[in-house]
Write an enzyme that holds these catalytic residues in place. Sequence first.
Site, PDB file in Angstrom:
ATOM      1  N   GLY A 312     -10.857  -1.128  -2.816  1.00  0.00           N
ATOM      2  CA  GLY A 312     -10.111  -2.258  -2.284  1.00  0.00           C
ATOM      3  C   GLY A 312      -8.782  -2.396  -2.994  1.00  0.00           C
ATOM      4  O   GLY A 312      -8.205  -1.408  -3.450  1.00  0.00           O
ATOM      5  N   GLU A 313      -8.277  -3.605  -3.068  1.00  0.00           N
ATOM      6  CA  GLU A 313      -7.002  -3.926  -3.702  1.00  0.00           C
ATOM      7  C   GLU A 313      -5.794  -3.404  -2.930  1.00  0.00           C
ATOM      8  O   GLU A 313      -4.662  -3.723  -3.255  1.00  0.00           O
ATOM      9  CB  GLU A 313      -6.922  -3.390  -5.146  1.00  0.00           C
ATOM     10  CG  GLU A 313      -8.035  -3.852  -6.044  1.00  0.00           C
ATOM     11  CD  GLU A 313      -8.023  -3.170  -7.416  1.00  0.00           C
ATOM     12  OE1 GLU A 313      -7.033  -2.471  -7.751  1.00  0.00           O
ATOM     13  OE2 GLU A 313      -9.008  -3.323  -8.157  1.00  0.00           O
TER      14      GLU A 313
END
Length: 346
Positions: A312-313
């Site tokens: 993610g991120e």
Amino acid sequence: MKEFNIKKPDDKIIPQLQDKINNLTKPLGSLGKLEDLALQVGWIQNTLSPSLRSPHHLVFAADHGVAVENISLSPQEITYQMLLNFLSGGAGVNFLARQHGFELYVVDAGINYDLSFTNPSLIQHKISKQTKNYLYESAMTSQEMDEAISFGAECAKMCFDKGSNILALGEMGITNTSSSALWMHLLTGVPLKECIGAGSDHTGNILDHKFDVLSRAIENYAGDGSALSVMQYFGGYEMVMTVGAMLEAAQNKMVILVDGFIMTNCMLMASKINPNVLHYAIYGHEGNETGHRTVLKALNACPILNLGFRLGEGTGALCAYPIVDSAVRMINEMSSFKTVEVTKYF
């Protein structure tokens, strides 16, 4: 809710773009995905000489009330701890943003922690310290949803006003893979079991419990099944802000780099509000989260990379950026059969 005027790019330029790409000094179609990307970016920008300017990356962070149901092996405090890590420059998203020249902003959309400091990369707009527990009630009110949409749009507009024409998006919020699975199930009709993954639990031991909790949440859901109702009842503030940012970016004809499972479901939700947003989306990668391939298929999306990511991120979107840059360089920097003495070959 804020309204968005998103127009489909003008198809009139497509034959000219295709002709330019076909007459670069290479066999027809031999640069594959780069040719598709160059065509899309040129179409979005309505030019035969597209460009990528001032790339920006937004990471929206928030906590979820459903975390008390223990549907993630990661404790809720990871959300604010990772937000602090983003701001100190030590996370995965940071080295990739630095490597590829992205200006990074982290948005506190609703983390369960008081930030008593300022940071040039931090944008604070805490709607609440976390959403409510959607096992028993709507995660947020309609007013909170509208506020999140509007502020996410403001963040994207800020990037546009700073000269950006390409925006990557990421998230941080423990249990937000569960919200994403619920959005995916209720918006596509894919069986819930096929939408649920282990999230940060790479062993998959959490899956049965997660399925039980999410199934009961759906049973208790009293909404009308519309996209806005699903977004309000099961969403996180960080996800709803992302939807607003995507819609605003498309309204401003920005290229949108879509990350993994959560961000792809945010694009799915955005498309239910305004289908034209899909024309501006470039999908960075296919992640390892169960269901990502399925939701990509539902969107008729062809991701650039498959690197086994599940972080993610926005890391997968950032990793894909150099490929998009190569596509733009191809159409701008390669010679044409019309301008150099090379016999056209196939």
